[in-house]
Design a protein around this motif. Structure first.
Motif, PDB file in Angstrom:
ATOM      1  N   ASP A  69       0.816  -1.212   0.000  1.00 39.90           N
ATOM      2  CA  ASP A  69       0.000   0.000   0.000  1.00 39.90           C
ATOM      3  C   ASP A  69       0.853   1.267   0.000  1.00 39.90           C
ATOM      4  O   ASP A  69       0.465   2.300   0.577  1.00 39.90           O
ATOM      5  N   ALA A  70       2.035   1.211  -0.647  1.00 41.31           N
ATOM      6  CA  ALA A  70       2.916   2.379  -0.715  1.00 41.31           C
ATOM      7  C   ALA A  70       2.207   3.565  -1.358  1.00 41.31           C
ATOM      8  O   ALA A  70       1.480   3.414  -2.344  1.00 41.31           O
ATOM      9  N   LYS A  71       2.436   4.732  -0.801  1.00 39.41           N
ATOM     10  CA  LYS A  71       1.829   5.958  -1.313  1.00 39.41           C
ATOM     11  C   LYS A  71       2.858   6.988  -1.777  1.00 39.41           C
ATOM     12  O   LYS A  71       2.590   7.778  -2.675  1.00 39.41           O
ATOM     13  N   SER A  72       4.031   6.977  -1.146  1.00 41.92           N
ATOM     14  CA  SER A  72       5.021   8.017  -1.424  1.00 41.92           C
ATOM     15  C   SER A  72       6.433   7.452  -1.499  1.00 41.92           C
ATOM     16  O   SER A  72       6.744   6.444  -0.863  1.00 41.92           O
ATOM     17  N   VAL A  73       7.265   8.142  -2.288  1.00 43.56           N
ATOM     18  CA  VAL A  73       8.689   7.829  -2.362  1.00 43.56           C
ATOM     19  C   VAL A  73       9.455   9.104  -2.011  1.00 43.56           C
ATOM     20  O   VAL A  73       9.321  10.124  -2.687  1.00 43.56           O
ATOM     21  N   ILE A  74      10.212   9.050  -0.934  1.00 44.14           N
ATOM     22  CA  ILE A  74      11.060  10.174  -0.528  1.00 44.14           C
ATOM     23  C   ILE A  74      12.461   9.923  -1.069  1.00 44.14           C
ATOM     24  O   ILE A  74      13.102   8.938  -0.701  1.00 44.14           O
ATOM     25  N   SER A  75      12.932  10.773  -1.948  1.00 40.14           N
ATOM     26  CA  SER A  75      14.261  10.616  -2.543  1.00 40.14           C
ATOM     27  C   SER A  75      15.226  11.628  -1.944  1.00 40.14           C
ATOM     28  O   SER A  75      14.866  12.788  -1.704  1.00 40.14           O
ATOM     29  N   VAL A  76      16.447  11.176  -1.693  1.00 43.04           N
ATOM     30  CA  VAL A  76      17.476  12.050  -1.131  1.00 43.04           C
ATOM     31  C   VAL A  76      18.757  11.946  -1.945  1.00 43.04           C
ATOM     32  O   VAL A  76      19.002  10.944  -2.616  1.00 43.04           O
ATOM     33  N   MET A  77      19.548  13.008  -1.903  1.00 44.57           N
ATOM     34  CA  MET A  77      20.859  13.016  -2.540  1.00 44.57           C
ATOM     35  C   MET A  77      21.906  13.325  -1.473  1.00 44.57           C
ATOM     36  O   MET A  77      21.695  14.174  -0.616  1.00 44.57           O
ATOM     37  N   PHE A 165      27.956  14.465  -8.724  1.00 40.35           N
ATOM     38  CA  PHE A 165      28.758  13.678  -7.781  1.00 40.35           C
ATOM     39  C   PHE A 165      28.019  13.521  -6.451  1.00 40.35           C
ATOM     40  O   PHE A 165      28.385  14.092  -5.431  1.00 40.35           O
ATOM     41  N   PHE A 166      26.961  12.719  -6.485  1.00 42.30           N
ATOM     42  CA  PHE A 166      26.197  12.458  -5.268  1.00 42.30           C
ATOM     43  C   PHE A 166      25.564  11.078  -5.353  1.00 42.30           C
ATOM     44  O   PHE A 166      25.378  10.513  -6.430  1.00 42.30           O
ATOM     45  N   PHE A 167      25.246  10.529  -4.184  1.00 40.75           N
ATOM     46  CA  PHE A 167      24.537   9.262  -4.089  1.00 40.75           C
ATOM     47  C   PHE A 167      23.039   9.535  -3.991  1.00 40.75           C
ATOM     48  O   PHE A 167      22.627  10.623  -3.582  1.00 40.75           O
ATOM     49  N   VAL A 168      22.246   8.522  -4.349  1.00 42.57           N
ATOM     50  CA  VAL A 168      20.792   8.633  -4.285  1.00 42.57           C
ATOM     51  C   VAL A 168      20.236   7.497  -3.422  1.00 42.57           C
ATOM     52  O   VAL A 168      20.695   6.358  -3.516  1.00 42.57           O
ATOM     53  N   GLY A 169      19.293   7.808  -2.584  1.00 42.18           N
ATOM     54  CA  GLY A 169      18.621   6.801  -1.778  1.00 42.18           C
ATOM     55  C   GLY A 169      17.171   7.192  -1.601  1.00 42.18           C
ATOM     56  O   GLY A 169      16.771   8.301  -1.986  1.00 42.18           O
ATOM     57  N   GLU A 170      16.356   6.304  -1.023  1.00 43.54           N
ATOM     58  CA  GLU A 170      14.953   6.642  -0.875  1.00 43.54           C
ATOM     59  C   GLU A 170      14.304   5.879   0.287  1.00 43.54           C
ATOM     60  O   GLU A 170      14.807   4.858   0.743  1.00 43.54           O
ATOM     61  N   ILE A 171      13.184   6.434   0.715  1.00 45.19           N
ATOM     62  CA  ILE A 171      12.276   5.778   1.646  1.00 45.19           C
ATOM     63  C   ILE A 171      10.949   5.601   0.919  1.00 45.19           C
ATOM     64  O   ILE A 171      10.409   6.563   0.371  1.00 45.19           O
ATOM     65  N   ILE A 172      10.453   4.381   0.894  1.00 44.04           N
ATOM     66  CA  ILE A 172       9.125   4.123   0.337  1.00 44.04           C
ATOM     67  C   ILE A 172       8.198   3.852   1.514  1.00 44.04           C
ATOM     68  O   ILE A 172       8.502   3.010   2.371  1.00 44.04           O
ATOM     69  N   LEU A 173       7.077   4.558   1.569  1.00 47.98           N
ATOM     70  CA  LEU A 173       6.202   4.450   2.730  1.00 47.98           C
ATOM     71  C   LEU A 173       4.723   4.552   2.346  1.00 47.98           C
ATOM     72  O   LEU A 173       4.382   5.051   1.266  1.00 47.98           O
ATOM     73  N   ASP A 174       3.885   4.073   3.239  1.00 46.92           N
ATOM     74  CA  ASP A 174       2.445   4.020   2.974  1.00 46.92           C
ATOM     75  C   ASP A 174       1.716   5.243   3.509  1.00 46.92           C
ATOM     76  O   ASP A 174       0.623   5.137   4.079  1.00 46.92           O
ATOM     77  N   LYS A 175       2.304   6.409   3.362  1.00 47.64           N
ATOM     78  CA  LYS A 175       1.696   7.664   3.825  1.00 47.64           C
ATOM     79  C   LYS A 175       1.621   8.657   2.677  1.00 47.64           C
ATOM     80  O   LYS A 175       2.603   8.841   1.947  1.00 47.64           O
ATOM     81  N   VAL A 176       0.473   9.268   2.517  1.00 43.82           N
ATOM     82  CA  VAL A 176       0.312  10.295   1.485  1.00 43.82           C
ATOM     83  C   VAL A 176       1.013  11.568   1.938  1.00 43.82           C
ATOM     84  O   VAL A 176       0.809  12.042   3.066  1.00 43.82           O
TER      85      VAL A 176
END
Length: 309
Positions: A69-77, A165-176
């Motif tokens: 039930d994922a709703k959002s993807v938070i992406s970071v650099m 020159f950066f890394f990418v990561g993310e949090i996938i979560l079930d919150k709008v």
């Protein structure tokens, strides 16, 4: 939690406080545009011997198969650009991303702390996972959807303000959450510097990368006893990773040194005689580095292959 500040903005502010250089949020939906691109890439065998890239095809395209039930993807650099290019004039070279600690552990720890903040300040229970280039997630696609940059002709995510020159990561979560506008403009224009500079012709055309020819693949992902002779004298001294396409990218004139102690190079990194590398020295220098992925035997293979002195 500050009631006068939207939660999505609080998340972004917390990400910056944790040391990330940028943070964006996108809706967790099926990656329709990327689906045929990934399929064609695999059909052309551009993944080389990275068989895992053909696994979990559906999960790579739909985050709802990774988090229920994922709703959002938070992406970071996370910036890793060094104070100094340690191998600019050296005959044997290591990619800048591997100067300091292994980025997997660094990003995982920071994302874990960001998720703790989200859980502690959310009014409902949260189901979420953090990802650090170790699961079937198309990191750059989600960062692009989150408005953090565009994918250049070399396949790298590029920011007009910060380069690549950066890394990418993310949090996938079930919150709008509140979603950012996706990056739709490609600012590479008619520039072909990365394509022209690649010594192994790994960049077939704009954003079409033959991974099996990439120097990073040959020196990290390829586990064969030997590197194919077709690449002899084409490696330009790179024995772990490669920065050529990023070094020539005009947008990287905006890169600034990372302000994190996590990526400070080991003091012996720039003064080691690589052709005389021993297993003890390998363990000491790369104890906490991404370079340990090759193991000592793999790194010696690479050094022997690219050394032309």
């Amino acid at each position: 939690m500050r009631e006068d500040i939207p939660f999505s903005e609080q998340i972004k502010a917390q990400a910056l406080d944790l040391g990330f250089m940028s943070c964006g949020i996108s809706e967790a939906t099926f990656l329709e545009k990327e689906a045929p691109i990934l399929e064609n890439w695999l059909n052309n065998n551009y993944n080389g011997k990275m068989a895992y890239m053909a696994n979990h095809f559906d999960k790579r395209l739909d985050p709802r198969l990774l988090v229920d039930d994922a709703k959002s993807v938070i992406s970071v650099m996370l910036n890793y650009y060094p104070e100094k290019d340690l191998f600019a004039d050296a005959p044997l070279k290591i990619s800048k991303y591997a100067y300091g600690q292994d980025y997997h552990s660094v990003i995982k720890e920071k994302l874990g702390r960001l998720l703790e903040f989200i859980v502690e300040n959310s009014e409902e229970e949260i189901n979420a996972r953090v990802f650090t280039d170790s699961a079937p997630v198309l990191d750059k696609a989600w960062a692009e959807r989150s408005g953090l940059g565009w994918q250049g002709k070399n396949g790298m995510l590029i920011s007009k303000q910060k380069g690549s020159f950066f890394f990418v990561g993310e949090i996938i979560l079930d919150k709008v959450l509140t979603y950012d506008q996706a990056s739709t403009a490609n600012h590479c224009g008619t520039c072909t510097k990365c394509i022209d500079a690649c010594p192994t012709d790994a960049i077939k055309s704009a954003n079409v990368i033959d991974g099996s020819k990439c120097i990073s693949y040959l020196t990290i992902e390829l586990k064969d006893e030997v590197i194919p002779n077709a690449f002899k004298d084409k490696m330009e001294g790179w024995f772990f990773g490669c920065d050529i396409c990023q070094d020539v990218c005009p947008w990287n004139r905006f890169s600034t040194p990372a302000n994190s102690s996590d990526f400070v190079p080991h003091p012996d990194l720039s003064n080691t005689e690589w052709t005389e590398l021993t297993e003890d020295i390998f363990r000491e220098i790369f104890r906490h580095s991404a370079v340990k992925r090759t193991k000592f035997k793999g790194l010696k293979r690479n050094i022997g292959f690219v050394n032309t002195i």
